[in-house]
Scaffold this motif. Sequence first.
Motif, short mmCIF file in Angstrom:
data_model
loop_
_atom_site.label_atom_id
_atom_site.label_comp_id
_atom_site.label_asym_id
_atom_site.label_seq_id
_atom_site.Cartn_x
_atom_site.Cartn_y
_atom_site.Cartn_z
N ASP A 179 0.81 -1.22 0.00
CA ASP A 179 0.00 0.00 0.00
C ASP A 179 0.84 1.27 0.00
O ASP A 179 0.34 2.35 0.30
N ALA A 180 2.13 1.16 -0.31
CA ALA A 180 3.00 2.34 -0.39
C ALA A 180 3.68 2.35 -1.77
O ALA A 180 3.42 1.49 -2.62
N ASP A 181 4.55 3.32 -1.97
CA ASP A 181 5.23 3.47 -3.25
C ASP A 181 6.09 2.23 -3.54
O ASP A 181 6.87 1.79 -2.70
N TRP A 182 5.93 1.66 -4.72
CA TRP A 182 6.67 0.45 -5.07
C TRP A 182 8.07 0.74 -5.60
O TRP A 182 8.89 -0.17 -5.70
N ARG A 183 8.33 1.97 -5.97
CA ARG A 183 9.64 2.29 -6.54
C ARG A 183 10.74 2.04 -5.50
O ARG A 183 10.60 2.38 -4.34
N GLY A 184 11.82 1.45 -5.96
CA GLY A 184 12.94 1.16 -5.08
C GLY A 184 12.90 -0.22 -4.45
O GLY A 184 13.89 -0.67 -3.88
N ALA A 185 11.76 -0.90 -4.53
CA ALA A 185 11.68 -2.26 -3.99
C ALA A 185 12.43 -3.22 -4.90
O ALA A 185 12.53 -3.01 -6.11
N ASN A 186 12.95 -4.28 -4.33
CA ASN A 186 13.64 -5.29 -5.13
C ASN A 186 12.67 -6.06 -6.02
O ASN A 186 13.03 -6.49 -7.11
N ALA A 187 11.43 -6.23 -5.53
CA ALA A 187 10.41 -6.93 -6.30
C ALA A 187 9.07 -6.74 -5.60
O ALA A 187 9.01 -6.35 -4.43
N TRP A 239 5.54 -9.03 -4.86
CA TRP A 239 5.07 -10.42 -4.83
C TRP A 239 3.55 -10.36 -4.78
O TRP A 239 2.96 -10.01 -3.77
N LEU A 240 2.90 -10.69 -5.89
CA LEU A 240 1.47 -10.47 -6.05
C LEU A 240 0.71 -11.78 -6.16
O LEU A 240 1.27 -12.82 -6.51
N LEU A 241 -0.59 -11.70 -5.89
CA LEU A 241 -1.47 -12.86 -5.97
C LEU A 241 -2.64 -12.51 -6.89
O LEU A 241 -3.42 -11.60 -6.59
N ASN A 242 -2.72 -13.21 -8.02
CA ASN A 242 -3.80 -13.02 -8.98
C ASN A 242 -4.02 -11.53 -9.30
O ASN A 242 -5.13 -11.01 -9.16
N PRO A 243 -2.99 -10.83 -9.74
CA PRO A 243 -3.12 -9.38 -9.97
C PRO A 243 -3.98 -9.07 -11.19
O PRO A 243 -3.98 -9.82 -12.18
N ASP A 244 -4.71 -7.96 -11.13
CA ASP A 244 -5.45 -7.51 -12.30
C ASP A 244 -4.52 -6.65 -13.17
O ASP A 244 -3.38 -6.36 -12.81
N GLU A 245 -5.04 -6.24 -14.31
CA GLU A 245 -4.20 -5.49 -15.25
C GLU A 245 -3.75 -4.16 -14.67
O GLU A 245 -2.63 -3.70 -14.94
N LYS A 246 -4.60 -3.54 -13.86
CA LYS A 246 -4.23 -2.27 -13.24
C LYS A 246 -3.02 -2.44 -12.32
O LYS A 246 -2.11 -1.61 -12.29
N THR A 247 -3.01 -3.54 -11.57
CA THR A 247 -1.89 -3.80 -10.66
C THR A 247 -0.62 -4.10 -11.43
O THR A 247 0.47 -3.63 -11.07
N LEU A 248 -0.73 -4.88 -12.50
CA LEU A 248 0.44 -5.16 -13.33
C LEU A 248 0.99 -3.88 -13.95
O LEU A 248 2.21 -3.69 -14.03
N LYS A 249 0.09 -3.01 -14.37
CA LYS A 249 0.52 -1.74 -14.97
C LYS A 249 1.24 -0.88 -13.94
O LYS A 249 2.23 -0.21 -14.25
N ARG A 250 0.75 -0.91 -12.70
CA ARG A 250 1.41 -0.15 -11.64
C ARG A 250 2.84 -0.64 -11.42
O ARG A 250 3.77 0.16 -11.23
N ALA A 251 3.02 -1.95 -11.45
CA ALA A 251 4.36 -2.51 -11.26
C ALA A 251 5.28 -2.13 -12.41
O ALA A 251 6.46 -1.79 -12.21
N ARG A 252 4.76 -2.16 -13.63
CA ARG A 252 5.58 -1.78 -14.78
C ARG A 252 5.99 -0.31 -14.69
O ARG A 252 7.13 0.06 -15.00
N LYS A 253 5.05 0.53 -14.26
CA LYS A 253 5.35 1.96 -14.14
C LYS A 253 6.42 2.21 -13.08
O LYS A 253 7.27 3.09 -13.23
N ALA A 254 6.39 1.42 -12.00
CA ALA A 254 7.39 1.55 -10.94
C ALA A 254 8.71 0.88 -11.31
O ALA A 254 9.68 0.99 -10.56
N GLU A 255 8.73 0.18 -12.45
CA GLU A 255 9.92 -0.52 -12.92
C GLU A 255 10.46 -1.48 -11.87
O GLU A 255 11.65 -1.51 -11.55
N VAL A 256 9.54 -2.27 -11.33
CA VAL A 256 9.91 -3.24 -10.30
C VAL A 256 9.56 -4.64 -10.81
O VAL A 256 8.50 -4.83 -11.42
N PRO A 257 10.43 -5.62 -10.62
CA PRO A 257 10.14 -6.98 -11.08
C PRO A 257 8.89 -7.54 -10.41
O PRO A 257 8.63 -7.30 -9.22
N ILE A 258 8.12 -8.31 -11.17
CA ILE A 258 6.85 -8.86 -10.70
C ILE A 258 7.01 -10.36 -10.43
O ILE A 258 7.39 -11.12 -11.33
N ILE A 259 6.73 -10.76 -9.20
CA ILE A 259 6.63 -12.18 -8.85
C ILE A 259 5.14 -12.47 -8.67
O ILE A 259 4.48 -11.82 -7.86
#
Length: 421
Positions: free
Chosen positions: A82-90, A92-112
């Motif tokens: 629930d905080a800024d994802w930028r700077g995290a090493n990765a 770790w998501l469970l059944n993410p929707d497209e909005k969540t995946l887009k957020r991770a891509r925007k933060a440039e953080v690897p998605i598990i």
Amino acid sequence: MIEHLTGQLAGVHAATGDALTRLTGALCALEGAEWALTLADVRALARQLVARYGKGLVRVDPRVPVNRDLLAVHGLAVATTDADWRGANAVWLLNPDEKTLKRARKAEVPIIVDATFAPGGGWLARGADLVVYRDAVTLTGFADATFGTLLGTGDAPEHVAPGASDLAVALALRDVATLPLRAARQADTAAAVLAALPGRAQGVAGGTLLLAPEGLPADHAAWDAPLGGVRPAALSVPAGTLLSVGLEDASALLAALGLTREERGADAPAEPAADAPEPRPAPEIVYSGSIPYPDEAEDAAESAAPELAEAQEPEPEAPAPEPEVHIHDLHPDLPTPDAGADAVADLTDEQRAVFMRLREWRNAEAKRQEVSRFIIASNATLAEIARRAPQTTAELREVRGMGPQRLQKYGEQIIRVVWGI
């Protein structure tokens, strides 16, 4: 995603060749992966993740039941999403929707993506860096095949952690053939439970649901089973209670959750009619040796008299609760001049992971209450807590900066954060 692999999974146990190669090949086909690493346990899984992403912060979906302490030991500090994802090493998501995946891509953080409860989701094709199975319970239906799995595309990473045992691989090959059948049955049951619990449950993945806190009988022994298997199971997580429906009949599962027949639906088994005669109680058998003689009865009554008198005495009043500490009653926990420029410089990797978890909690709490972070605790205080790893509020009281009011307001929370409870 699983149905088209039914034939392949059904024959994987009978095929020829190396057992591990056959299993990893089937799992790669299931996830659209180019490589798969089967790992001995969650410790090996943590080591392999550190080898890929390095030590640091991983933001984890609150519905994923990860072992925070174990990850911290290996240098991965778990924080919420629930905080800024930028700077995290990765993340770790469970059944993410497209909005969540887009957020991770925007933060440039690897998605598990955690596919433990629902293998075969096609997440690698949707941009996930890794797919992880924390255990093999959903794959096999049982907890006897103990291993985790990482799957991905591109060049396979070096195997730096212990792999799955030969026995675990053999057991997985034995049972993975039934995965499509179990997945279909669990999906139907989960849908029936969701329909009967509007507003009290939400789908998570496959046959796993997230229940509101009051949605599950806390003392029900039937839920003590591994999530994702053939038996219903439940586990508390930060987001609520995960319920894995297993292969239980939907009506029986809803009855176990305490729903009436009307709430369970028309297919629920009928309950006894209200005017049905109650079963006659079995006659009480009294042995002659258990009947007291008159003198014994008087002695028994006399000996019981003090107990009766004691029971009739009024109970002492409970002590009045301590007044609640208001946030504005706290003085800022400002760092002292001797705290040094970097309070965490001498922390070990394990202590640093605890510190990062404490800092994440502190920042979120300050934001929630709209106060300065120093009102909650300074970095120097958090670093000292991480060094000492207190298990009780009495031990926490010894930390400089933890005055009585701060201890009363945040002591229990801090202990839980330290130990990842």
